[in-house]
Design a protein around this motif. Structure first.
Motif, PDB file in Angstrom:
ATOM      1  N   ASP A 296       0.745  -1.094   0.072  1.00 46.36           N
ATOM      2  CA  ASP A 296       0.152  -0.015   0.074  1.00 46.36           C
ATOM      3  C   ASP A 296       0.832   1.156   0.171  1.00 46.36           C
ATOM      4  O   ASP A 296       1.997   1.293   0.371  1.00 46.36           O
ATOM      5  CB  ASP A 296      -0.999   0.216   1.206  1.00 46.36           C
ATOM      6  CG  ASP A 296      -2.136  -0.819   1.215  1.00 46.36           C
ATOM      7  OD1 ASP A 296      -2.350  -1.457   0.038  1.00 46.36           O
ATOM      8  OD2 ASP A 296      -2.929  -1.239   2.068  1.00 46.36           O
ATOM      9  N   PRO A 297       0.373   2.288  -0.460  1.00 44.37           N
ATOM     10  CA  PRO A 297       1.068   3.457  -0.491  1.00 44.37           C
ATOM     11  C   PRO A 297       1.463   3.863   0.918  1.00 44.37           C
ATOM     12  O   PRO A 297       0.681   3.851   1.970  1.00 44.37           O
ATOM     13  CB  PRO A 297       0.247   4.632  -1.089  1.00 44.37           C
ATOM     14  CG  PRO A 297      -0.604   3.903  -1.933  1.00 44.37           C
ATOM     15  CD  PRO A 297      -0.910   2.510  -1.251  1.00 44.37           C
ATOM     16  N   GLY A 298       3.016   4.413   1.084  1.00 45.18           N
ATOM     17  CA  GLY A 298       3.396   4.972   2.561  1.00 45.18           C
ATOM     18  C   GLY A 298       2.975   6.232   2.754  1.00 45.18           C
ATOM     19  O   GLY A 298       3.851   7.044   2.352  1.00 45.18           O
ATOM     20  N   SER A 299       1.978   6.670   3.094  1.00 49.00           N
ATOM     21  CA  SER A 299       1.340   7.932   3.449  1.00 49.00           C
ATOM     22  C   SER A 299       1.829   8.739   4.663  1.00 49.00           C
ATOM     23  O   SER A 299       1.579   9.712   4.765  1.00 49.00           O
ATOM     24  CB  SER A 299      -0.044   8.048   3.196  1.00 49.00           C
ATOM     25  OG  SER A 299      -0.717   7.275   4.070  1.00 49.00           O
ATOM     26  N   GLY A 300       2.093   7.729   5.962  1.00 47.88           N
ATOM     27  CA  GLY A 300       2.311   8.310   6.899  1.00 47.88           C
ATOM     28  C   GLY A 300       2.648   7.399   8.139  1.00 47.88           C
ATOM     29  O   GLY A 300       2.614   6.142   8.022  1.00 47.88           O
ATOM     30  N   MET A 301       2.810   8.056   9.295  1.00 53.06           N
ATOM     31  CA  MET A 301       3.393   7.306  10.498  1.00 53.06           C
ATOM     32  C   MET A 301       1.999   7.276  11.531  1.00 53.06           C
ATOM     33  O   MET A 301       1.264   8.275  11.653  1.00 53.06           O
ATOM     34  CB  MET A 301       4.339   7.883  11.101  1.00 53.06           C
ATOM     35  CG  MET A 301       4.856   7.538  12.479  1.00 53.06           C
ATOM     36  SD  MET A 301       6.252   8.574  13.174  1.00 53.06           S
ATOM     37  CE  MET A 301       5.262   9.931  13.795  1.00 53.06           C
ATOM     38  N   MET A 302       1.842   6.299  12.389  1.00 53.95           N
ATOM     39  CA  MET A 302       0.675   6.279  13.160  1.00 53.95           C
ATOM     40  C   MET A 302       1.075   6.000  14.641  1.00 53.95           C
ATOM     41  O   MET A 302       2.220   5.276  14.923  1.00 53.95           O
ATOM     42  CB  MET A 302      -0.255   5.129  12.981  1.00 53.95           C
ATOM     43  CG  MET A 302      -0.490   5.299  11.345  1.00 53.95           C
ATOM     44  SD  MET A 302      -1.550   3.661  10.730  1.00 53.95           S
ATOM     45  CE  MET A 302      -2.000   4.386   9.108  1.00 53.95           C
TER      46      MET A 302
ATOM     47  N   ILE B  44       4.716   3.608  18.440  1.00 53.58           N
ATOM     48  CA  ILE B  44       4.567   4.485  17.049  1.00 53.58           C
ATOM     49  C   ILE B  44       5.016   3.406  16.070  1.00 53.58           C
ATOM     50  O   ILE B  44       6.143   2.541  16.112  1.00 53.58           O
ATOM     51  CB  ILE B  44       5.214   5.661  16.942  1.00 53.58           C
ATOM     52  CG1 ILE B  44       4.805   6.827  17.671  1.00 53.58           C
ATOM     53  CG2 ILE B  44       5.661   6.304  15.603  1.00 53.58           C
ATOM     54  CD1 ILE B  44       5.480   8.048  17.772  1.00 53.58           C
ATOM     55  N   PHE B  45       4.542   3.466  14.823  1.00 54.17           N
ATOM     56  CA  PHE B  45       4.790   2.502  13.920  1.00 54.17           C
ATOM     57  C   PHE B  45       4.673   3.287  12.337  1.00 54.17           C
ATOM     58  O   PHE B  45       3.938   4.239  12.592  1.00 54.17           O
ATOM     59  CB  PHE B  45       4.192   1.325  13.762  1.00 54.17           C
ATOM     60  CG  PHE B  45       2.755   1.248  13.555  1.00 54.17           C
ATOM     61  CD1 PHE B  45       2.028   0.982  12.186  1.00 54.17           C
ATOM     62  CD2 PHE B  45       1.718   1.586  14.487  1.00 54.17           C
ATOM     63  CE1 PHE B  45       0.659   1.069  12.083  1.00 54.17           C
ATOM     64  CE2 PHE B  45       0.413   1.596  14.328  1.00 54.17           C
ATOM     65  CZ  PHE B  45      -0.041   1.403  13.212  1.00 54.17           C
ATOM     66  N   GLY B  46       5.347   2.732  11.364  1.00 55.11           N
ATOM     67  CA  GLY B  46       5.112   3.407  10.056  1.00 55.11           C
ATOM     68  C   GLY B  46       6.090   4.429   9.816  1.00 55.11           C
ATOM     69  O   GLY B  46       5.946   5.411   8.753  1.00 55.11           O
ATOM     70  N   GLU B  47       7.296   4.620  10.521  1.00 48.39           N
ATOM     71  CA  GLU B  47       8.248   5.471  10.408  1.00 48.39           C
ATOM     72  C   GLU B  47       9.092   5.610   9.061  1.00 48.39           C
ATOM     73  O   GLU B  47       9.394   6.544   8.483  1.00 48.39           O
ATOM     74  CB  GLU B  47       9.473   5.490  11.719  1.00 48.39           C
ATOM     75  CG  GLU B  47       8.781   5.728  12.769  1.00 48.39           C
ATOM     76  CD  GLU B  47       8.690   4.180  13.530  1.00 48.39           C
ATOM     77  OE1 GLU B  47       8.796   4.410  14.943  1.00 48.39           O
ATOM     78  OE2 GLU B  47       8.093   3.251  12.822  1.00 48.39           O
ATOM     79  N   ILE B  48       9.180   4.294   8.450  1.00 47.53           N
ATOM     80  CA  ILE B  48       9.774   4.072   7.296  1.00 47.53           C
ATOM     81  C   ILE B  48       9.367   4.961   6.054  1.00 47.53           C
ATOM     82  O   ILE B  48       9.801   5.739   5.420  1.00 47.53           O
ATOM     83  CB  ILE B  48      10.192   2.708   7.029  1.00 47.53           C
ATOM     84  CG1 ILE B  48      11.254   2.004   7.993  1.00 47.53           C
ATOM     85  CG2 ILE B  48      10.704   2.381   5.483  1.00 47.53           C
ATOM     86  CD1 ILE B  48      11.461   0.625   7.788  1.00 47.53           C
ATOM     87  N   ALA B  49       7.889   4.547   5.770  1.00 51.20           N
ATOM     88  CA  ALA B  49       7.220   5.181   5.249  1.00 51.20           C
ATOM     89  C   ALA B  49       7.021   6.575   5.098  1.00 51.20           C
ATOM     90  O   ALA B  49       6.987   7.591   4.097  1.00 51.20           O
ATOM     91  CB  ALA B  49       5.678   4.346   5.085  1.00 51.20           C
TER      92      ALA B  49
END
Length: 235
Positions: free
Chosen positions: A50-56, A85-90
């Motif tokens: 999926d597109p990496g649009s942000g962090m959560m 927190i996760f999604g830092e790479i995207a």
């Protein structure tokens, strides 16, 4: 589901290593463009590719991060708990997601979109440095997992998993250390790249030895020190 006020969100971000060193004013600036999303138990948050649009950031609940191999076997990389927190790479590179994320229990996520965060990051180099430190820590944890899979036998791997879960989710009771995170045996197996059947067999052995108890899917370490000993490599 409950509603979360700005003070709670601010406290959550300031508690995290990624934001701990920045000013409260900067955190408030981030919260000004952050939003909330809600997910039910078992609902997919995003999928690999999926597109990496942000962090959560997890305001409530837990999130399972994993992937499915070509063989169809699922591997769980991490269970993200409340406050993490996760999604830092995207968030940094904007490229597609490298894993799947699924809600464990009802979840509320604070979402920080890349299109809003990158301009802030360009003005805040200290946050960029902290993000690099977090990425290095994730890499170290992955290396340790690969080492465990390569060098340890099944009882050692299961024992180390239970000790890690106990450290993160454990609650002392009259009986021992109860892991207050309900994971299926399939989930446990995925965390250490083994089958549900193998997990079931090992847990039964330790139940018979009165080292652990399993009730309604929750595991209690009756003798945590002995389980920890099982996780040590032979001398």
């Amino acid at each position: 589901m409950r509603r979360f006020d700005p003070a709670y969100k601010r406290q959550l971000l300031l508690r995290h290593d990624l934001f701990r060193s920045i000013s409260g004013k900067d955190v408030d600036a981030i919260l000004a463009f952050a939003g909330e999303r809600r997910y039910r138990n078992g609902q997919t948050i995003f999928q690999k590719g999926d597109p990496g649009s942000g962090m959560m950031a997890v305001l409530l609940g837990n999130v399972r991060i994993g992937a499915v191999a070509e063989s169809g076997k699922e591997i769980v990389f991490k269970v993200v708990e409340t406050g993490e927190i996760f999604g830092e790479i995207a968030l940094l590179d904007g490229r597609p997601r490298t894993a799947d994320a699924v809600a464990i229990g009802d979840c509320v996520l604070l979402v920080i979109e890349r299109r809003d965060f990158v301009p802030f990051l360009e003005r805040s180099p200290q946050v960029a440095i902290k993000m690099l430190e977090v990425m290095c820590d994730r890499l170290r944890q992955t290396s340790l997992l690969v080492e465990d899979l390569a060098l340890l036998d099944l009882p050692q791997r299961v024992a180390r998993l239970l000790v890690r879960l106990g450290a993160s989710y454990g609650r002392r009771t009259a009986d021992g250390l109860r892991i207050d995170l309900k994971l299926s045996q399939k989930d446990l197996g995925n965390l250490i790249a083994t089958s549900r059947e193998s997990i079931n067999k090992q847990l039964r052995v330790w139940q018979d030895e009165e080292l652990i108890a399993v009730e309604h899917g929750y595991i209690t370490l009756l003798r945590p020190e002995q389980i920890a000993d099982y996780g040590q490599p032979p001398r």
